[in-house]
Design a protein around this motif. Structure first.
Motif, PDB file in Angstrom:
ATOM      1  N   UNK A 146      53.100  41.683  33.306  1.00  0.00           N
ATOM      2  CA  UNK A 146      53.246  43.115  33.571  1.00  0.00           C
ATOM      3  C   UNK A 146      51.978  43.681  34.202  1.00  0.00           C
ATOM      4  N   UNK A 147      50.834  43.337  33.619  1.00  0.00           N
ATOM      5  CA  UNK A 147      49.548  43.808  34.128  1.00  0.00           C
ATOM      6  C   UNK A 147      49.343  43.349  35.575  1.00  0.00           C
ATOM      7  N   UNK A 148      49.666  42.070  35.825  1.00  0.00           N
ATOM      8  CA  UNK A 148      49.479  41.523  37.171  1.00  0.00           C
ATOM      9  C   UNK A 148      50.371  42.227  38.190  1.00  0.00           C
ATOM     10  N   UNK A 149      51.644  42.444  37.843  1.00  0.00           N
ATOM     11  CA  UNK A 149      52.569  43.089  38.769  1.00  0.00           C
ATOM     12  C   UNK A 149      52.181  44.536  39.044  1.00  0.00           C
ATOM     13  N   UNK A 357      39.412  45.611  44.723  1.00  0.00           N
ATOM     14  CA  UNK A 357      38.586  44.594  44.057  1.00  0.00           C
ATOM     15  C   UNK A 357      38.977  44.464  42.589  1.00  0.00           C
ATOM     16  N   UNK A 358      39.201  45.608  41.952  1.00  0.00           N
ATOM     17  CA  UNK A 358      39.631  45.565  40.546  1.00  0.00           C
ATOM     18  C   UNK A 358      41.025  44.973  40.420  1.00  0.00           C
ATOM     19  N   UNK A 359      41.874  45.242  41.395  1.00  0.00           N
ATOM     20  CA  UNK A 359      43.214  44.664  41.395  1.00  0.00           C
ATOM     21  C   UNK A 359      43.172  43.146  41.438  1.00  0.00           C
ATOM     22  N   UNK A 360      42.292  42.604  42.258  1.00  0.00           N
ATOM     23  CA  UNK A 360      42.135  41.155  42.350  1.00  0.00           C
ATOM     24  C   UNK A 360      41.683  40.545  41.037  1.00  0.00           C
ATOM     25  N   UNK A 361      40.718  41.191  40.383  1.00  0.00           N
ATOM     26  CA  UNK A 361      40.210  40.696  39.097  1.00  0.00           C
ATOM     27  C   UNK A 361      41.289  40.779  38.018  1.00  0.00           C
ATOM     28  N   UNK A 362      42.009  41.894  37.990  1.00  0.00           N
ATOM     29  CA  UNK A 362      43.024  42.077  36.942  1.00  0.00           C
ATOM     30  C   UNK A 362      44.204  41.119  37.135  1.00  0.00           C
TER      31      UNK A 362
END
Length: 576
Positions: A146-149, A357-362
């Motif tokens: 869920x977090x990734x999507x 950038x935060x999206x990539x890390x999360x």
């Protein structure tokens, strides 16, 4: 009561002499991650963004000091924010009566904290022990996906409608793939690859891979033109600390919000303990459910006096905290302190942090929350546990988080009750070595023609009465067996309903057959029989300390010869 029980931080505080550097790095990483989340979650809760920061400053410190998990990070979360909004919007609109809305949010937070604290004091934390590992693994994996999507919009630079489900996110991105902002995509994937390279190939820096990746991802965004090319940042951040404010605990407010606060409290506790336990699967730390209840309760109680709304454990930030190398709850305190410093001194610089950038890390954090090892283990070992895991995982993906957890818990309870309601009933016989064995395991073992010995493996309670009753009824209807000995070593307890049934069954056999006897019954299993007066009703002389003593005494009461000699006590009729 020891001071360490009242102030649990006294247990881990001495450890920080050697772990503070790891906690410092994890704290800095956590600060960077929480900035955009605080803004988003506050808006979901119907509150101004600054209240998300207040919650992210106060709640983690108190929860870290009074909780039990070394890696759980508390603060604003998606599920809690949604519940706050859905509870308050029934009574007041944030668009037209914002001040009243904020005031009620603080009251709701105080009440939720109070309920959580009292549940901890009443030692109700043991209830979480009934949440199986399969529920935790499924919930964790679902939350990770869920977090990734949810981050895909920041990876592709496509504005996905707020509140979209996973299927809606996939459909929307697929239909608007041509609108992908490749600058955003490069920053997100670039940050992700940098993190992977540092983590797996540059071992000396592997502890700091998230922090370094975030910094280099930000540099990459600047090199690619930043805002000019549509690379969004977290935007303007307020620069003040949480003001002290006493919640308006009037009778009307408390009466109005109590039911909603209880739901909020329960969801927050389940969420926090589930996250703490999921991380503990990797760290092998023992989580104290009662202490975690108290920690969450005190954090929300204190937070409500500092303009903060309800918080709980965060999957994303807890996962980042653990993966960034945190060793003690000091990392949560560092994260909160750094957030205060950022808001006071560096708000202008932090506002340039790219969401891509935060999206990539999360994305990486979400993937790491999927415990492939334990999922494979569950798949191989138990079909029922796999069903529990699948229901929880799918529920997390497609329904509300609280529904997913409750569905998983209820399913695990169903299978538990189903299993315990069907205790194994073994027919005991004597083998050639004169040892008691399960008849199924040795077909050559022999039974006495006058005495049926059975062993019940499991508790006798309202749920298991039916199976045991059916078994004894078949013996009774056969009209051959006069005496039955129940080997009670495997009976863990007998409840009131079972005691009532058992006494009636024994009296029926005593009246119309020879009788039912019990050997080796545990003291705890005799408790209800004795206190309820059932032993006086059925007679003390049917209870024996072991099988051998029982067999000897029962054969004295048998009034017809045994067909052949199985036990020394068997009376075999001599022909001629």
């Amino acid at each position: 009561m020891s001071l360490k029980k009242i102030f649990p931080f006294l247990i881990w505080l001495p450890l920080t002499k050697t772990t503070w550097k790891d906690d410092l790095i994890a704290g800095i990483t956590g600060t960077i991650i929480v900035i955009p989340q605080a803004v988003a979650f506050a808006m979901i809760a119907g509150l101004p963004p600054v209240y998300g920061f207040y919650t992210a400053m106060i709640t983690p410190i108190i929860a870290a000091l009074f909780g039990s998990s070394y890696h759980l990070i508390s603060g604003p979360t998606t599920a809690i924010s949604i519940v706050v909004y859905s509870t308050l919007v029934k009574f007041v609109s944030p668009e037209t009566e914002l001040e009243t809305y904020i005031s009620l949010a603080l009251v709701l937070t105080f009440l939720a904290g109070f309920f959580q604290f009292m549940m901890g004091i009443l030692r109700m934390g043991k209830l979480v022990n009934f949440v199986s590992h399969s529920v935790i693994i499924g919930f964790t994996a679902g939350a990770g996906i869920l977090i990734a999507f949810k981050q895909l919009q920041h990876v592709f630079g496509i504005k996905v409608p707020q509140g979209s489900t996973i299927l809606e996110i996939l459909a929307y991105i697929a239909n608007h793939l041509s609108e992908t902002n490749w600058y955003v995509f490069i920053v997100a994937t670039g940050t992700l690859f940098i993190a992977l390279i540092i983590r797996f190939l540059i071992k000396p820096l592997s502890k700091y891979y998230m922090l370094i990746a975030m910094v280099l991802g930000s540099v990459l965004a600047i090199l690619l033109g930043g805002d000019v090319n549509g690379i969004e940042t977290v935007g303007e951040i307020p620069s003040n600390l949480p003001p002290f404010r006493i919640p308006d605990l009037s009778y009307d407010n408390v009466n109005t919000l109590s039911s909603g606060a209880m739901v909020l409290a329960l969801l927050g506790l389940i969420e926090a303990v589930a996250i703490g336990r999921s991380i503990a699967l990797h760290t092998h730390q023992k989580i104290d459910g009662n202490q975690e209840f108290i920690g969450q309760g005190v954090s929300n109680l204190v937070a409500s006096f500092f303009s903060s709304y309800a918080g709980s454990g965060s999957f994303t930030r807890s996962g980042v905290n653990h993966q960034a190398g945190a060793k003690t709850p000091l990392s949560a305190i560092f994260a909160s302190i750094f957030l205060m410093i950022v808001l006071l001194l560096l708000a202008n610089y932090a506002s340039y942090l790219p969401k891509a950038a935060m999206g990539g890390i999360i994305l990486l954090v979400g993937y790491n929350l999927i415990d492939f090892h334990h999922i494979k283990q569950v798949y191989k070992s138990s079909g029922k546990e796999l069903i529990i895991l699948a229901i929880t995982l799918l529920g997390t993906l497609f329904f509300d988080l609280e529904f997913a957890l409750l569905a998983g818990i209820i399913t695990s309870f169903f299978f538990y009750l189903d299993r315990t309601s069907k205790p194994n009933i073994a027919v005991i016989a004597l083998n050639k070595e004169k040892r008691f064995v399960n008849k199924i395991r040795d077909l050559d073992a022999v039974e006495c023609s006058n005495l049926k010995i059975i062993r019940i493996d499991g508790s006798i309670y309202f749920g298991s009465i039916e199976k045991i009753s059916d078994f004894l009824s078949k013996l009774y209807d056969e009209n051959k067996i006069q005496h039955v000995l129940i080997a009670g070593e495997g009976i863990n307890f007998i409840d009131l309903a079972a005691a009532e049934w058992l006494s009636n069954e024994i009296l029926k056999w005593q009246k119309n057959r020879g009788g039912i006897y019990i050997s080796g019954l545990k003291i705890i299993s005799q408790d209800v029989l004795e206190k309820g007066g059932f032993i006086d009703k059925i007679g003390k002389d049917i209870f024996f300390k072991d099988k051998n003593t029982a067999i000897a005494e029962i054969h004295k009461r048998i009034n017809k010869p045994c067909e052949f000699k199985v036990f020394e006590e068997c009376n075999v009729k001599v022909e001629g």
